[in-house]
Design a protein around this motif. Structure first.
Motif, short mmCIF file in Angstrom:
data_model
loop_
_atom_site.label_atom_id
_atom_site.label_comp_id
_atom_site.label_asym_id
_atom_site.label_seq_id
_atom_site.Cartn_x
_atom_site.Cartn_y
_atom_site.Cartn_z
N ILE A 144 22.59 30.06 17.88
CA ILE A 144 21.75 29.98 16.68
C ILE A 144 22.06 28.22 16.56
O ILE A 144 22.32 27.21 17.21
CB ILE A 144 23.28 29.93 15.43
N ASP A 145 20.23 28.62 16.28
CA ASP A 145 20.09 26.52 16.44
C ASP A 145 20.67 25.20 15.39
O ASP A 145 21.22 25.85 14.29
CB ASP A 145 18.49 26.43 15.68
N SER A 146 21.59 24.55 16.47
CA SER A 146 22.01 22.61 15.59
C SER A 146 23.09 23.19 15.34
O SER A 146 24.25 22.75 13.85
CB SER A 146 21.28 22.31 14.43
N ILE A 147 24.04 24.33 15.53
CA ILE A 147 25.32 24.07 15.39
C ILE A 147 26.43 24.26 16.04
O ILE A 147 26.69 24.34 17.71
CB ILE A 147 25.84 25.30 14.78
N SER A 148 27.10 22.40 15.75
CA SER A 148 28.33 22.16 16.78
C SER A 148 29.35 23.40 17.05
O SER A 148 29.63 23.85 15.60
CB SER A 148 28.94 21.10 16.45
N GLU A 190 29.32 15.69 17.02
CA GLU A 190 28.74 16.44 15.72
C GLU A 190 27.37 17.26 16.86
O GLU A 190 27.45 18.78 16.75
CB GLU A 190 28.49 16.16 14.98
N GLU A 191 26.47 16.01 17.29
CA GLU A 191 25.26 16.38 17.75
C GLU A 191 25.23 16.92 18.90
O GLU A 191 24.31 17.29 19.40
CB GLU A 191 24.41 14.71 17.88
N ARG A 192 25.85 16.13 19.74
CA ARG A 192 26.31 16.23 21.52
C ARG A 192 26.69 17.93 21.67
O ARG A 192 26.81 17.86 22.86
CB ARG A 192 27.18 14.79 22.22
N LEU A 193 27.75 18.24 20.96
CA LEU A 193 28.76 19.67 21.92
C LEU A 193 28.32 20.56 20.86
O LEU A 193 28.80 21.15 19.43
CB LEU A 193 30.24 19.12 20.42
N PHE A 211 26.20 31.02 22.07
CA PHE A 211 25.57 29.57 20.91
C PHE A 211 24.78 29.16 20.33
O PHE A 211 23.88 29.74 19.67
CB PHE A 211 25.38 29.40 22.99
N SER A 212 24.48 27.25 20.84
CA SER A 212 23.89 26.40 20.05
C SER A 212 23.39 25.95 21.61
O SER A 212 23.61 25.78 22.44
CB SER A 212 24.30 25.76 19.41
N ASP A 213 22.14 25.31 20.70
CA ASP A 213 21.19 24.65 21.68
C ASP A 213 22.37 22.93 21.83
O ASP A 213 22.27 22.23 22.61
CB ASP A 213 20.30 23.77 21.23
N HIS A 214 22.77 22.07 21.02
CA HIS A 214 23.12 20.81 19.75
C HIS A 214 23.80 21.62 18.67
O HIS A 214 23.48 22.29 18.18
CB HIS A 214 22.11 20.00 20.15
N GLY A 215 24.21 20.44 17.50
CA GLY A 215 24.41 20.21 16.87
C GLY A 215 23.50 19.79 15.53
O GLY A 215 22.79 19.11 16.06
N SER A 216 24.08 18.88 14.22
CA SER A 216 23.22 18.60 13.59
C SER A 216 22.51 17.33 13.97
O SER A 216 23.36 16.89 14.90
CB SER A 216 23.42 17.86 12.51
N ARG A 217 21.06 17.45 13.96
CA ARG A 217 20.76 16.07 14.85
C ARG A 217 20.14 14.99 13.70
O ARG A 217 20.14 14.04 13.88
CB ARG A 217 19.56 16.63 15.38
N PHE A 218 20.46 15.19 12.40
CA PHE A 218 19.77 14.51 11.48
C PHE A 218 20.83 14.51 9.88
O PHE A 218 21.21 15.76 10.42
CB PHE A 218 18.57 14.48 11.23
N GLY A 219 20.56 14.42 9.06
CA GLY A 219 21.58 14.39 8.06
C GLY A 219 23.02 13.87 7.54
O GLY A 219 23.23 12.99 8.69
N LYS A 220 23.39 14.58 6.80
CA LYS A 220 24.64 13.40 6.46
C LYS A 220 25.69 13.79 7.54
O LYS A 220 26.49 12.10 7.77
CB LYS A 220 25.51 14.60 5.13
#
Length: 687
Positions: A240-244, A466-469, A447-456
């Protein structure tokens, strides 16, 4: 009289001393017991990986209830995901006050309330799909059981030229119990009134897992104890994309609870190695960075390149696995977003052409806060991927080893809170896979590829982490744990150690070696991380980010301290100069505007293990992180740099600078996937 009083006084004094002594012993004993109890609970929490461990479940979920609402912590809180001499990766409370000030769970929405008019049903005896028409549904839609109607489908075929689908062929009409030809792997179908073709009762779309018999006469799935050495685990990867790991606990607590059950192992020290999906998945699936691929194999911007890259599914196919790959949100597919895609079909089952047809030929719908299509036709977009996974596993998991990657971006890529809308939806699929026996035969990677890369989330103090884990959970089936107890022990040991995408790649290679031919040569490990290894072996507890192939900009092992001194404001402008030089060097200056500083959000200095956090002094050369906004379209950036305070020189890899807000509408004039992060097109400039 005097003698008696003396005795009485002495007796009271003695009793007082005894009472005081007993009171002190009682206090010390209880203090000792309290300390021992707390230490015992903390150790159990820190070392436990088994989901049946109620102490771990309670301690890790102590900040929230099952529905995601916060509650007070009742046990000592975890301080670090990883704590070693070279890595201190801080634990983040998913329900901190600053998060709760912005986070609101979302309600699930359905795409239709109608029952299915036509359903493909797999006949296990004939090993063929049969189309079943629910005549009761038709009568309900037509408000009559007397009106005649026709049902038809159009086959979807793959176009290799565009990694898409060919124009739809003429309709094929069918009746109840129609047996679908084996060559049909996807279809768009509909039913309409016989006397009025424009009166469409219902349209739908399906991807089919047509049965492929195993080429050998000897079945590959072995279950008898005497044949246990020949047993090969299936590998199912749900991404699932973008979930830390932090946001999973926050937005999908029921899913997280499922992932803490027996046999699951969370890699809490899993750190991404690159910015976005493509390089992170490349590391997992090939063991290469895109730059190394370009130097050593081919240019991924050129058609046909992906067919030459040694992806993991090729090794698993050589080991006897049947393979599948499905991904939603076609316009940002990992190998198609400003990339040419696959000229040759990469896996035995490949979903992109089917979903591309569904997106193009059927009605789509976005929910109120959606930026990506929520519904395609009558179904939630991600359900096409998960249903395909269900069909794939149902068809083969009890018969032969399979590998599949099922990747979803549609409900997580653009909004950190959107997964909360889908929490029960995803959980139900996991429960369905459990019912179907997937967890009996398969190693499952969630798994995911990364966490949120933009937004609140990026504006919070925890945004960097959040972004890196990204989340990373690995499940081992009971028989595999029994046959390879040392692998389960290694995953337990690695739970709170630094790991990366390259380790996961080596783990997949390790599985292929286990399943391969006896006495075959070891497979090549991750090319771009020589010191990385399989997670089935204990990772060195003193590992560094360099050891794990994690660039400094993405490394979460070293703490940073925010600084507010005048000279620190010189760093961000120098970084912007480097970004402008980068665009000029790419010959993009005529398309992309020159960037200028608007303001600096924050600047932080890295604290080395030899430095004292509270006694930090000005250094000539140090590592910094700076987050800033440029005037052009209010674009936000986050950079890790080496800054010389004497020469005012900045050393920064521009391609490692993170863009922390959306750039979709800022860089429409270029197709360079990396440069799009930093280019504000002149024609896209906002007043």
């Amino acid at each position: 009289m005097y003698f008696g009083s003396a005795i009485s006084h002495s007796r009271f004094k003695w009793l007082g001393i005894c009472f005081l002594t007993m009171f002190l012993i009682y206090c010390l004993t209880n203090q000792d017991m309290g300390l021992n109890t707390r230490n015992s609970i903390y150790k159990m929490h820190a070392s436990s990986t088994g989901p049946s461990d109620s102490v771990r479940d309670h301690s890790e979920n102590s900040t929230h209830r099952l529905d995601g609402s916060p509650k007070s912590s009742e046990l000592p809180q975890q301080l670090y995901y990883v704590e070693s001499p070279h890595c201190k990766m801080p634990y983040i409370d998913p329900f901190s006050k600053e998060v709760l000030a912005i986070y609101k769970p979302m309600a699930f929405e359905t795409c239709t309330k109608e029952s299915d008019l036509v359903t493909p049903i797999f006949d296990v005896n004939r090993k063929r799909y049969v189309l079943h028409i629910d005549e009761g549904v038709a009568a309900k839609i037509l408000n009559s059981s007397e009106i005649e109607y026709n049902c038809y489908y159009q086959e979807i075929t793959r176009s290799a030229e565009h990694d898409s689908y060919n124009d739809l062929p003429p309709r094929i009409y069918f009746s109840q119990g129609y047996v679908v030809p084996l060559h049909v792997e996807g279809m768009i179908l509909g039913c309409s009134e016989a006397a009025n073709d424009s009166n469409v009762l219902q349209t739908d779309a399906f991807g089919l897992i047509q049965y492929k018999p195993y080429p050998s006469a000897v079945p590959i799935r072995k279950t008898a104890p005497a044949q246990a050495a020949q047993r090969k685990p299936s590998v199912i990867m749900f991404g699932i994309d973008s979930i830390s790991r932090i946001n999973l606990r926050r937005t999908m607590p029921k899913v997280y609870k499922f992932l803490t059950r027996s046999g699951w192992y969370e890699m809490q020290g899993y750190n991404k190695v690159a910015d976005n999906t493509f390089p992170n998945l490349m590391a997992i699936l090939s063991g290469f960075t895109p730059d190394t691929v370009k130097e050593a194999i081919c240019n991924t911007d050129e058609k046909g390149c992906f067919a030459r890259i040694p992806f993991i599914w090729k090794f698993l196919k050589d080991a006897g696995y049947l393979t599948a790959y499905a991904e939603d949100t076609c316009n940002i597919n990992t190998f198609n977003y400003v990339k040419p895609g696959f000229s040759l079909q990469p896996t035995d089952y490949y979903y992109r052409p089917l979903l591309r047809a569904f997106e193009s030929e059927m009605k789509t719908w976005k929910c109120a806060k959606c930026t990506i299509n929520y519904c395609i036709g009558r179904r939630i977009q991600s359900s096409y991927i998960y249903d395909y996974a269900k069909e794939f596993t149902r068809r083969y998991v009890d018969e032969r080893p399979i590998w599949g990657l099922f990747w979803s971006s549609s409900f997580s890529h653009d909004d950190y809170a959107m997964p909360s809308k889908m929490a029960d939806f995803v959980l139900q699929y996991l429960l369905d896979f459990e019912t179907d026996g997937v967890f009996n035969e398969s190693i499952v990677i969630f798994f995911s590829d990364h966490g949120s890369r933009f937004g609140k989330l990026m504006y919070l103090s925890s945004g960097f982490l959040e972004e890196r884990l990204p989340m990373m959970f690995i499940y081992l089936p009971p028989w595999f744990r029994a046959q390879y107890p040392e692998f389960a022990e290694a995953l337990t040991a690695n739970r709170n150690r630094l790991t990366s995408n390259y380790d996961l790649h080596n783990t997949l290679k390790h599985i292929a070696e286990i399943a391969g031919l006896p006495n075959s040569a070891p497979l090549p490990k991750a090319n771009d991380c020589p010191r990385c290894q399989s997670l089935f072996y204990p990772v060195n507890a003193t590992r560094t980010c360099a050891d794990a192939g994690i660039p400094e900009h993405y490394c979460t092992c070293k703490p940073y301290k925010r600084i507010s001194v005048e000279w620190a404001d010189r760093i961000a402008p120098r970084v912007i100069d480097r970004m402008n030089d980068y665009l000029w060097g790419k010959n993009l200056s005529s398309l992309c505007t020159n960037l200028t500083l608007s303001y600096i959000h924050k600047t932080e200095i890295q604290i080395g293990p030899e430095q004292k956090f509270h006694e930090l002094q000005k250094m000539d050369v140090a590592v910094y992180r700076t987050k800033f906004k440029v005037q052009q379209n209010s674009a936000d950036f986050f950079a890790t740099v080496v800054y010389n305070n004497v020469t005012n020189n900045v050393d920064v890899d521009v391609e490692k600078i993170s863009r922390t807000n959306s750039y979709a509408e800022d860089s429409t004039c270029i197709n360079d996937k990396i440069a799009k992060l930093y280019c504000i097109c002149i024609k896209d400039l906002k007043p």
